[in-house]
Design an enzyme around this catalytic site. Structure first.
Site, PDB file in Angstrom:
ATOM      1  CG  ASP A 153      47.443  45.531  42.071  1.00 49.69           C
ATOM      2  OD1 ASP A 153      47.672  44.442  41.525  1.00 49.69           O
ATOM      3  OD2 ASP A 153      46.323  45.843  42.499  1.00 49.69           O
ATOM      4  CG  HIS A 210      45.125  42.227  40.503  1.00 50.80           C
ATOM      5  ND1 HIS A 210      45.466  43.153  41.458  1.00 50.80           N
ATOM      6  CD2 HIS A 210      43.970  41.668  40.921  1.00 50.80           C
ATOM      7  CE1 HIS A 210      44.548  43.134  42.420  1.00 50.80           C
ATOM      8  NE2 HIS A 210      43.633  42.243  42.116  1.00 50.80           N
ATOM      9  CB  SER A 534      40.921  43.270  43.618  1.00 48.97           C
ATOM     10  OG  SER A 534      41.936  42.662  44.354  1.00 48.97           O
TER      11      SER A 534
END
Ligand SMILES: *[C@@H]1O[C@H](CO)[C@@H](O)[C@H](O)[C@H]1NC(C)=O
Ligand SMILES: *[C@@H]1O[C@H](CO)[C@@H](O)[C@H](O)[C@H]1NC(C)=O
Ligand SMILES: *[C@@H]1O[C@H](CO)[C@@H](O)[C@H](O)[C@H]1NC(C)=O
Ligand SMILES: *[C@@H]1O[C@H](CO)[C@@H](O)[C@H](O)[C@H]1NC(C)=O
Ligand SMILES: *[C@@H]1O[C@H](CO)[C@@H](O)[C@H](O)[C@H]1NC(C)=O
Ligand SMILES: *[C@@H]1O[C@H](CO)[C@@H](O)[C@H](O)[C@H]1NC(C)=O
Length: 749
Positions: A153, A210, A534
């Site tokens: 990620d 994220h 996600s």
């Protein structure tokens, strides 16, 4: 292992966090990187395993790879970005088109493909928030102990409380990874972190958020007495709070296939057990999809791969990450909403959501105003300056979503600065179905498009429109949950030739988890609510880690089967899982259904698939030997093996196409992982338009690990009037203790 399902689904999303002030040393992002500009592109080159070379050492491999570059250029040394060991037989290099053409003629060359861009699967909303939350029942447990989850990620902020090593066991001895921060910040939770950028080692620091969000969903540590801005109070943890985290940063400004392959390569050699990848891209054939190829290598080495279905729904065939060896996860809503009820002057009630829940906002009827009523576009969306000269003082201001205004915070600031007392954020069109519990700087609620129309209608009808706002806090047990988030990627896949995708859905709407502290917030504890597939993929990575901990001998396909055949198909109110509007939906949206972790722990029977089956399936896709060889990382001659169709892959779901007046037989093999002496009988809900017979109808096992083969006959009568349509059904193997469910999709051709 016993997993309390309801607490899993209710609680994992409350990763409430503190953050220690950021040590500036961690932010020196670039450690070393070479120039990748110029007229060369990055290519991933697959080569044959040289029969004469013993590939025992990395050096030998690299020398062999370099032999493809040496004839091209005197500076062959500089061209290579990555020399892969596990993820593919090959390397990444900076090449011109002419050089690639030359290389194609070399002995041992298999396949070349330009580096691809991939994207993060989140609907990015930089909303910071403080959330009132006092229902937390999560107890510390040993779930996921000894399992290492690798997260590909945007990296991690290691000083976040979700990633402390407190009460964590040492990582297992097989762990070989490293912690590539400038200062030693790793611990027994965060066992490793590395960054990959264009062939260079790079900082794994998360400057996006994220990556730490997804990592904390999968395996954030237990955080007791977490409180944010004095509002949130409760215990927090990821799905597998005792699992270790290995962070592989592959997304800087962009995410590239060459970097993703390097991370997968590294994760395999580091000893990772489960990969969580909330990244996707254009659905290319597997031989051109670097991530799918790397994932197959990982699966062959026993790693489980959880990936996101993408956020391009509800459009048909929008699903990404379609490889049958990956678990493809769609996003569902939770049974929790953070509710705001708006009472209109005519008595109508509308439910909206807001993460900001002031506890002293009085319920009084206030005037409503829609500054965009007269059609001024900027005023509709409450853009900066658009409320000048409009008297919104003391009123509830209606603003539409979108309009180039970046987020709800900015709109709220405009309303607040103009003297508005509260804001109602109205979804602007049918396309924007999702109502999110967002952060706001003033009392506010987001409402659906349909509800926005109701308010507008009321305002048209009444010259003095008023409304009162009631903040109800966190409401559990929303009966229409789980439902499928509108953005969640939908099947059927356009490239896998009929393997049902997505496989499963997991929570992906309004997920609260770790977030980096913005510079101007000082040491404020921060976390953030994001939505996207996600967020769903790391939930399933966490569930896979729990299953891996309790069943260390299960293969990735067995874990996947266990998750899929035990999934829930009903909402809390007993009706089938619907879409976000309450409308009925289908397997192309729900996959096998909504993950039920405790049932997945005891599935009774599983459908296993090994690497040879996947290779036969790749041959069945009609790929050339070279294309299959690139994906399989070995020399494959499809003619010398039995190619199989997607229908024949031992998948836990059935997707078959039938022609009018025809019969089709597919075979499956089930393995007993329940009890000795188990007896199962079959139940079938036949899809409309076909007759489904199963032989044998009863299967018996005398011991664990025993396998049984059965056949399913699909018989179609005259179905010429159904051509182009799809119908759905289900096959179940039922014992006294277990129900092993497989979705059936029949398309009429
Ligand atoms: C390896 O062996 C196979 C089959 O024996 C042969 O077809 C292939 O060309 C050989 N590859 C190399 C790189 O020598
Ligand atoms: C949080 O966890 C602690 C320690 O396990 C427990 O004593 C406490 O009751 C929990 N609090 C809540 C609100 O669940
Ligand atoms: C949590 O809060 C309770 C009550 O305020 C306190 O007794 C307890 O020691 C706290 N626990 C931790 C781990 O800070
Ligand atoms: C909003 O986004 C635009 C375009 O990305 C950017 O130029 C602008 O600075 C942003 N506004 C704020 C207030 O951040
Ligand atoms: C839900 O179903 C109704 C009735 O079939 C249909 O009119 C409506 O457009 C559907 N809504 C969406 C968002 O698909
Ligand atoms: C089943 O097979 C697995 C893997 O081959 C093995 O580890 C396990 O011990 C077997 N279980 C039984 C009960 O035989």
């Amino acid at each position: 292992m016993v997993i309390n399902h309801s607490s899993l689904l209710l609680l994992f999303f409350f990763s409430t966090l503190f953050i220690i002030p950021i040590n500036s040393q961690l932010l020196s992002s670039i450690i070393h990187c070479s120039d990748t500009s110029g007229d060369r592109n990055t290519y991933i080159i697959h080569v044959e395993t040289a029969n004469a070379t013993k590939f025992l050492a990395r050096e030998a491999r690299e020398r062999y790879y370099r032999s493809f570059l040496q004839p091209l250029s005197s500076s062959g040394e500089q061209l290579m970005l990555y020399s892969y060991m596990h993820a593919i037989n090959g390397f990444a290099a900076r090449l011109t088109e002419a050089e690639v053409k030359t290389m194609m003629k070399m002995k041992g060359f298999v396949h070349a493909q330009k580096d691809q861009e991939y994207n993060l699967h989140t609907t990015h909303s930089p909303d910071f928030l403080g959330l009132q939350q006092d229902h937390c029942f999560w107890k510390e447990s040993n779930y996921g102990k000894g399992v290492i989850i690798g997260v590909l990620d945007t990296g991690v902020m290691p000083n976040h409380q979700s990633f402390t090593g407190e009460d964590m066991p040492l990582p297992p001895a097989k762990w070989k990874g490293i912690c590539d921060f400038d200062i030693p910040v790793c611990n027994n939770k965060l066992v490793g972190a590395r960054g990959f950028l264009r062939g260079c080692r790079n900082s794994p620091v998360d400057d996006n958020g994220h990556g730490m969000h997804t990592a904390s969903i999968a395996a954030g540590n237990f955080v007791a007495n977490a409180s944010v801005l004095g509002q949130a109070k409760g215990n927090a943890s990821g799905i597998a709070p005792k699992a270790h985290l290995a962070i592989y940063k592959v997304c800087y400004k962009h995410c590239h296939g060459s970097d993703i392959l390097a991370a997968i390569d590294q994760a395999i050699s580091d000893g990772v057990d489960v990969l969580s990848i909330s990244i996707g891209g254009r659905p290319d054939p597997f031989y051109d999809d670097h991530m799918a190829i790397g994932a197959l290598a990982a699966v062959e080495k026993g790693l489980f791969v959880s990936s996101s279905a993408g956020n391009m729904g509800p459009k048909e065939s929008s699903v990404e990450n379609n490889a049958p060896w990956m678990l493809t996860v769609g996003a569902s809503t939770m049974d929790r909403s953070i509710r705001v009820t708006i009472k209109l002057g005519n008595g109508e009630e509308i439910n909206g959501e807001s993460a900001y829940q002031p506890d002293n906002f009085p319920f009084t009827m206030l005037p409503l105003i829609f500054p965009g009523e007269k059609g001024v576009v900027r005023a509709k969306t409450c853009s900066d300056g658009s409320l000048d000269g409009i008297n919104v003082r003391g009123k509830i201001v209606l603003c539409e979503t979108g309009g180039g205004v970046n987020n709800s915070i900015e709109k709220g600031m405009v309303v607040k600065n103009a003297g508005g007392i509260a804001m109602i954020l109205m979804n602007q069109g049918k396309q924007m179905l999702t109502v999110k519990a967002r952060a706001h700087v003033l009392p506010a609620a987001q409402i659906s498009y349909g509800d926005a129309l109701r308010i507008k209608k009321y305002m048209k009808a009444s010259p003095v429109a008023t409304a009162g706002i009631l903040f109800k806090g966190t409401v559990y047990g929303t009966p229409v949950s789980p439902s499928i988030a509108s953005f969640s990627g939908r099947g059927p896949s356009v490239i896998n030739n009929g393997v049902m995708k997505p496989d499963i859905v997991g929570p992906g709407l309004n997920i609260l988890a770790a977030w980096p502290s913005p510079a101007d917030c000082g040491a404020m504890p921060t976390f953030n609510m994001l939505s996207g597939t996600s967020m769903a993929a790391p939930h399933l990575a966490g569930v896979a880690a729990l299953l891996k901990a309790s069943h260390p001998d299960w293969s990735p396909a067995m874990i996947k089967s266990a998750i899929m055949t035990t999934a829930d198909e009903l909402r809390r109110d007993g009706k089938p899982i619907s879409d976000e509007t309450g409308n009925s939906t289908n397997y192309f949206a729900t996959g096998a259904g909504h993950v039920n972790p405790s049932k997945a722990n005891d599935p009774g029977l599983v459908y296993d698939i090994d690497i040879d089956d996947y290779i036969s399936y790749l041959c069945g896709l009609g790929y050339s030997d070279r294309q299959v060889s690139a994906v399989a990382r070995r020399y494959i001659e499809c003619l010398s093996r039995k190619a199989i169709t997607a229908e024949e892959l031992n998948y836990p779901t059935f997707t078959v196409s039938v022609a009018s007046e025809s019969q089709k037989t597919v075979t499956r093999t089930v393995k007993n992982v329940g009890e000795n002496n188990a007896v199962y009988t079959v139940q079938v809900d036949a899809p409309e338009g076909v007759k489904v017979d199963v032989y044998p109808e009863k299967i018996e096992f005398s011991e664990i690990n025993q396998t049984v083969v059965y056949d399913v006959y699909f018989t179609a009568g005259d179905t010429s009037d159904r051509i182009g349509s799809v119908s759905e059904g289900q096959l179940r193997w039922v014992s006294g203790k277990h129900v092993v469910k497989s979705a059936i999709t029949v398309s009429f051709v």
